[in-house]
Design a protein around this motif. Structure first.
Motif, PDB file in Angstrom:
ATOM      1  N   GLU A 417       0.829  -1.210   0.000  1.00 40.24           N
ATOM      2  CA  GLU A 417       0.000   0.000   0.000  1.00 40.24           C
ATOM      3  C   GLU A 417       0.862   1.258   0.000  1.00 40.24           C
ATOM      4  OE1 GLU A 417      -4.081  -1.369   2.300  1.00 40.24           O
ATOM      5  OE2 GLU A 417      -2.294  -0.907   3.494  1.00 40.24           O
ATOM      6  N   SER A 484     -11.808   7.869  -4.029  1.00 39.87           N
ATOM      7  CA  SER A 484     -11.751   6.572  -3.344  1.00 39.87           C
ATOM      8  C   SER A 484     -12.116   5.437  -4.291  1.00 39.87           C
ATOM      9  CB  SER A 484     -12.689   6.569  -2.132  1.00 39.87           C
ATOM     10  OG  SER A 484     -12.276   7.533  -1.177  1.00 39.87           O
ATOM     11  N   SER A 488      -9.674   2.344  -5.436  1.00 39.23           N
ATOM     12  CA  SER A 488     -10.126   0.966  -5.207  1.00 39.23           C
ATOM     13  C   SER A 488     -10.048   0.161  -6.489  1.00 39.23           C
ATOM     14  CB  SER A 488     -11.557   0.973  -4.667  1.00 39.23           C
ATOM     15  OG  SER A 488     -11.616   1.614  -3.410  1.00 39.23           O
ATOM     16  N   PRO A 492      -6.784  -2.916  -6.211  1.00 37.66           N
ATOM     17  CA  PRO A 492      -7.750  -3.788  -5.536  1.00 37.66           C
ATOM     18  C   PRO A 492      -7.166  -4.536  -4.338  1.00 37.66           C
ATOM     19  CG  PRO A 492      -7.041  -4.717  -7.636  1.00 37.66           C
ATOM     20  CD  PRO A 492      -6.508  -3.334  -7.592  1.00 37.66           C
ATOM     21  N   ASP A 496      -9.558  -0.424   2.810  1.00 37.35           N
ATOM     22  CA  ASP A 496     -10.478   0.699   2.661  1.00 37.35           C
ATOM     23  C   ASP A 496      -9.813   2.023   3.036  1.00 37.35           C
ATOM     24  OD1 ASP A 496     -12.426  -1.060   1.871  1.00 37.35           O
ATOM     25  OD2 ASP A 496     -13.338  -1.232   3.871  1.00 37.35           O
ATOM     26  N   PRO A 499      -7.307   4.760   0.028  1.00 37.92           N
ATOM     27  CA  PRO A 499      -7.608   5.999  -0.711  1.00 37.92           C
ATOM     28  C   PRO A 499      -7.233   7.265   0.038  1.00 37.92           C
ATOM     29  CG  PRO A 499      -9.401   4.443  -0.979  1.00 37.92           C
ATOM     30  CD  PRO A 499      -8.472   3.857   0.045  1.00 37.92           C
TER      31      PRO A 499
END
Length: 608
Positions: A417, A484, A488, A492, A496, A499
């Motif tokens: 991430e 967001s 997403s 993927p 959550d 974003p």
């Protein structure tokens, strides 16, 4: 520019905006600026970033890896050998030009070093590996000095200094992506040796094409180095008397010699060599002071090696004092002597004064004259300029060290991430910010863009303050504009919460891009073309060093108060930079020509 226009008749300029940006990009100088920016950023990413990933995979212990952080000192203290780039020729490479005689060999050397490292085994051949990395860092920092000076030298009405500065940073940022995130991806598929061989080949190719880069008017072989005419200028009527010059030179040499001694001793000890740590050492029947004693001011590692961060934090201010502050004061004294007409060569003395030995004249021109020119041209304005240099990028410089602990530790994001948000999406945002910054430079001018960049960079700290409190505002804003949903779809694999992190980093990096475009352009504009290598290296090194010096205090504040209060503090520091930008803007409007600040129609200084 809109904020630097001067009175009088001026040639009709093309309408500013994207049209001027694209016209500049069509200039061949811009193409080479992209290549040189890429060549500047790639070694930095490879030596101070992905190299640690390779060493970790090769199971090199952390204590040994700490030695490799020494190479970062080459970038922080590059100003110490910057006079060489202005005044020393490299034999057969001289035909390439004043700046290219340093750029091209450095690029070829860096390419050869990376290719050689690719055939070594880090764990079993660590000695050669570390030696090559150290030489590579020195070559990379030297290349940076020469490229910055080349950019200032070749700027003209079409390939403006503002646009070239922006393009340089775009190439640099692209290289950080290629050498960083993309390098990790390539290495995971074909291996580290092959990856470094590819990167080395890229630099060798750039070095070859660099030979075809255009030269500035001052780059001809006839004007490289200190010619006899240039040395004769030192003995013209009105110049400082040789005796005063000699005293000033020896003072500066002692100060720089002390700094070089400290750096040399530190390097020897850090690489495992032994130098005694006593304050006094025997010499014959007496004792002399040992400058190495200062190195005992900070703790050593497990193997008796000093820590580079501690060294920079504790000795950095003293080295800055010895190599920049005190020489600047000495230079100010010489400038005042020359301005007041005291202790200068009289008309009747010209041609009769015995000159100093040639080596001393050359050293004086290399070390002292650039400072005398800078201080004499700017006067008391230098205090404002140095204050702005020390504060403008301080938040970015300090924050970089704590970014990953904040993302991974405090906010608990995964490596994937963080890589997506900060490397891929983040680098794209910086490049977009640089492009928009280049546009603003052509439309509203250098100082207006510099001020807006400072304000935006300060305000983005408040976005991180919200993230430190849970990121509710960032999440709401990201959701409201559909950001967001976009993230997403693009990532993927993310949670959550990804974003809002990407949203925050995007705005921060856009601000960094705008501020960076303006800052490098402004920094380039206040130096003299004649002494660009020395003066720019001094100013840019201050930017690097101040970040290092502030990290210890900021780390303690994070431990005591938490990230939220740190971001509030960095916002306030950013506002100080905004105020200084406004003061510098006012100064340039009122005293710009007198102080030598360059405008599009005034070409005695650094660039367009």
């Amino acid at each position: 520019m809109a904020d630097t226009a001067i009175e009088g008749d001026t040639p009709k300029k093309a309408k500013p905006g994207w049209g001027e940006v694209f016209r500049s990009l069509r200039n061949r100088k811009s193409g080479f600026m992209v290549l040189f920016g890429f060549a500047s950023g790639l070694p930095f990413a490879l030596f101070l970033g992905t190299l640690y990933a390779w060493l970790t995979e090769a199971e090199v212990d952390l204590e040994t890896m700490g030695v490799f952080s020494l190479i970062g000192l080459a970038y922080a203290f590059q100003f110490i050998w910057s006079p060489l780039i202005d005044k020393v020729n490299l034999g057969p490479f001289r035909r390439f030009g004043k700046r290219k005689q340093w750029i091209v060999p450095a690029q070829i050397l860096l390419g050869a070093i990376l290719v050689t490292m690719s055939v070594l085994e880090p764990k079993t051949q660590l000695g050669w590996f570390s030696l090559l990395a150290g030489i590579g860092a020195l070559a990379s920092a030297t290349q940076d000095i020469a490229i910055n000076a080349w950019r200032i030298d070749v700027a003209d009405e079409e390939a403006t200094l503002d646009i070239l500065s922006t393009i340089y940073q775009m190439g640099y940022r692209l290289a950080s992506l290629v050498g960083g995130a993309l390098g990790l991806i390539i290495a995971a598929r074909i291996g580290w040796p092959e990856t470094y061989m590819i990167m080395g080949a890229i630099l060798l190719v750039i070095g070859f094409f660099g030979t075809f880069a255009p030269d500035s008017g001052s780059d001809s072989a006839a004007t490289i180095g200190a010619s006899e005419d240039e040395l004769a200028e030192l003995y013209a009527p009105g110049e400082v008397h040789p005796e005063a010059r000699r005293r000033a030179l020896w003072q500066v040499l002692l100060l720089w010699g002390w700094a070089l001694t400290i750096l040399g001793i530190f390097m020897v000890r850090a690489l495992g060599g032994f130098v005694p740590m006593l304050p006094l050492v025997p010499l014959g029947d007496s004792y002399v002071f040992n400058p190495n004693w200062f190195l005992g001011m900070f703790p050593l590692g497990e193997e008796g090696r000093p820590d580079p961060t501690e060294f920079t934090a504790k000795m950095g201010p003293l080295i800055i004092l010895a190599t920049i502050v005190l020489p600047a004061i000495i230079a100010a004294g010489l400038a005042k002597v020359k301005r007041d007409g005291r202790n200068v060569i009289a008309e009747r003395e010209a041609g009769e004064i015995a000159p100093m030995p040639g080596a001393l004249d050359h050293l004086y021109r290399a070390l002292v004259v650039p400072l005398v020119e800078f201080v004499g041209r700017l006067g008391w304005s230098l205090i404002l300029i140095l204050s702005l240099v020390l504060t403008y990028r301080i938040c970015d410089a300090i924050w970089g060290t704590f970014a990953y602990p904040f993302y991974l530790g405090e906010l608990e994001y995964t490596n994937d991430e963080v890589a997506f948000a900060s490397k891929f999406f983040g680098v794209g945002a910086i490049i977009a910010g640089l492009a928009f910054g280049g546009y603003l430079l052509t439309v509203i001018g250098r100082m207006a863009t510099l001020t807006i960049g400072a304000l935006l960079a300060a305000l983005t700290n408040l976005l991180y303050a919200d993230m430190a409190r849970g990121g509710a505002a960032m999440q709401a804003a990201s959701d409201a504009i559909g950001f967001s949903a976009l993230i997403s779809f693009m990532a993927p694999f993310g949670s959550d919460a990804l974003p809002r992190l990407t949203f925050t980093i995007m705005w921060e990096n856009l601000a960094i891009g705008i501020a960076g475009a303006a800052y490098v352009a402004w920094l380039s504009s206040i130096v003299s073309k004649k002494y660009a290598a020395v003066q720019y290296a001094l100013l840019s090194s201050l930017t690097l060093l101040i970040g290092t010096l502030g990290r210890g205090a900021l780390g303690e504040m994070i431990e005591d108060k938490g990230y939220y209060y740190v971001f509030i503090l960095t916002t306030l520091i950013g506002f100080i930079a905004v105020v200084l930008c406004l003061a510098e803007w006012w100064r340039e409007r009122r005293y710009g020509q007198k102080s030598g600040v360059v405008t599009p129609d005034h070409h005695e200084g650094a660039g367009s």
